[in-house]
Design a protein around this motif. Structure first.
Motif, PDB file in Angstrom:
ATOM      1  N   TYR A 105       2.287   1.469   1.405  1.00  0.00           N
ATOM      2  CA  TYR A 105       1.107   0.647   1.159  1.00  0.00           C
ATOM      3  C   TYR A 105       0.118   0.749   2.319  1.00  0.00           C
ATOM      4  O   TYR A 105       0.474   0.598   3.478  1.00  0.00           O
ATOM      5  N   ASP A 106      -1.144   0.993   1.994  1.00  0.00           N
ATOM      6  CA  ASP A 106      -2.235   1.002   2.977  1.00  0.00           C
ATOM      7  C   ASP A 106      -3.122  -0.205   2.674  1.00  0.00           C
ATOM      8  O   ASP A 106      -3.834  -0.228   1.670  1.00  0.00           O
ATOM      9  N   PRO A 107      -3.099  -1.228   3.532  1.00  0.00           N
ATOM     10  CA  PRO A 107      -3.869  -2.445   3.246  1.00  0.00           C
ATOM     11  C   PRO A 107      -5.381  -2.253   3.324  1.00  0.00           C
ATOM     12  O   PRO A 107      -6.137  -3.050   2.770  1.00  0.00           O
ATOM     13  N   ARG A 108      -5.847  -1.221   3.963  1.00  0.00           N
ATOM     14  CA  ARG A 108      -7.294  -1.010   4.079  1.00  0.00           C
ATOM     15  C   ARG A 108      -7.915  -0.515   2.773  1.00  0.00           C
ATOM     16  O   ARG A 108      -9.088  -0.740   2.519  1.00  0.00           O
TER      17      ARG A 108
ATOM     18  N   ASN B  75      -6.039  -1.026  -0.114  1.00  0.00           N
ATOM     19  CA  ASN B  75      -5.373  -1.911  -1.056  1.00  0.00           C
ATOM     20  C   ASN B  75      -4.590  -1.159  -2.138  1.00  0.00           C
ATOM     21  O   ASN B  75      -4.617  -1.516  -3.304  1.00  0.00           O
ATOM     22  N   ARG B  76      -3.892  -0.092  -1.739  1.00  0.00           N
ATOM     23  CA  ARG B  76      -3.055   0.664  -2.683  1.00  0.00           C
ATOM     24  C   ARG B  76      -2.016   1.480  -1.924  1.00  0.00           C
ATOM     25  O   ARG B  76      -2.093   1.623  -0.711  1.00  0.00           O
ATOM     26  N   HIS B  77      -1.074   2.062  -2.666  1.00  0.00           N
ATOM     27  CA  HIS B  77      -0.064   2.938  -2.077  1.00  0.00           C
ATOM     28  C   HIS B  77      -0.644   4.345  -1.961  1.00  0.00           C
ATOM     29  O   HIS B  77      -1.218   4.856  -2.931  1.00  0.00           O
TER      30      HIS B  77
END
Length: 76
Positions: free
Chosen positions: A60-63, A65-67
Motif C-alpha cells: 500500500y502506498d498512502p500517497r 491511496n492504492r496498492h
C-alpha cells in the motif's frame, strides 16, 4: 598439581568470554521504493545469503491511496 588447576581456571575464563559474545547477523536493511514515483518507501531486513534475487512486493502506498509495486533499492 597446582599448575593444572591454574590452567583449568584460565581455560574456563576464556570459555566464559566466548559464551557472552553474539554472532554478527548476515542480514542487511534494504529500502522498498514505490513504483508510482511518490518517493514513499518501506524498510525491510534481507539476508543476502538466503535470498539473492531483488525483492518486489505489492504494498500500500498512502500517497496515491492504492496498492502498487515496491522494488528493492539500496539504503543511503
Amino acid at each position: 598439581m597446582q599448575e593444572n588447576k591454574k590452567m583449568v581456571l584460565t581455560s574456563n575464563s576464556e570459555d566464559r568470554k566466548k559464551m557472552g559474545q553474539k554472532k554478527k547477523t548476515a542480514s542487511l536493511f534494504i529500502r522498498l521504493v514505490s513504483a508510482a514515483g511518490t518517493g514513499f518507501f518501506y524498510v525491510k531486513r534481507k539476508n543476502p545469503k538466503k535470498i539473492q534475487t531483488k525483492l518486489e512486493f505489492r504494498k500500500y502506498d498512502p500517497r496515491v491511496n492504492r496498492h502498487v509495486l515496491f522494488t528493492e533499492a539500496k539504503m543511503k
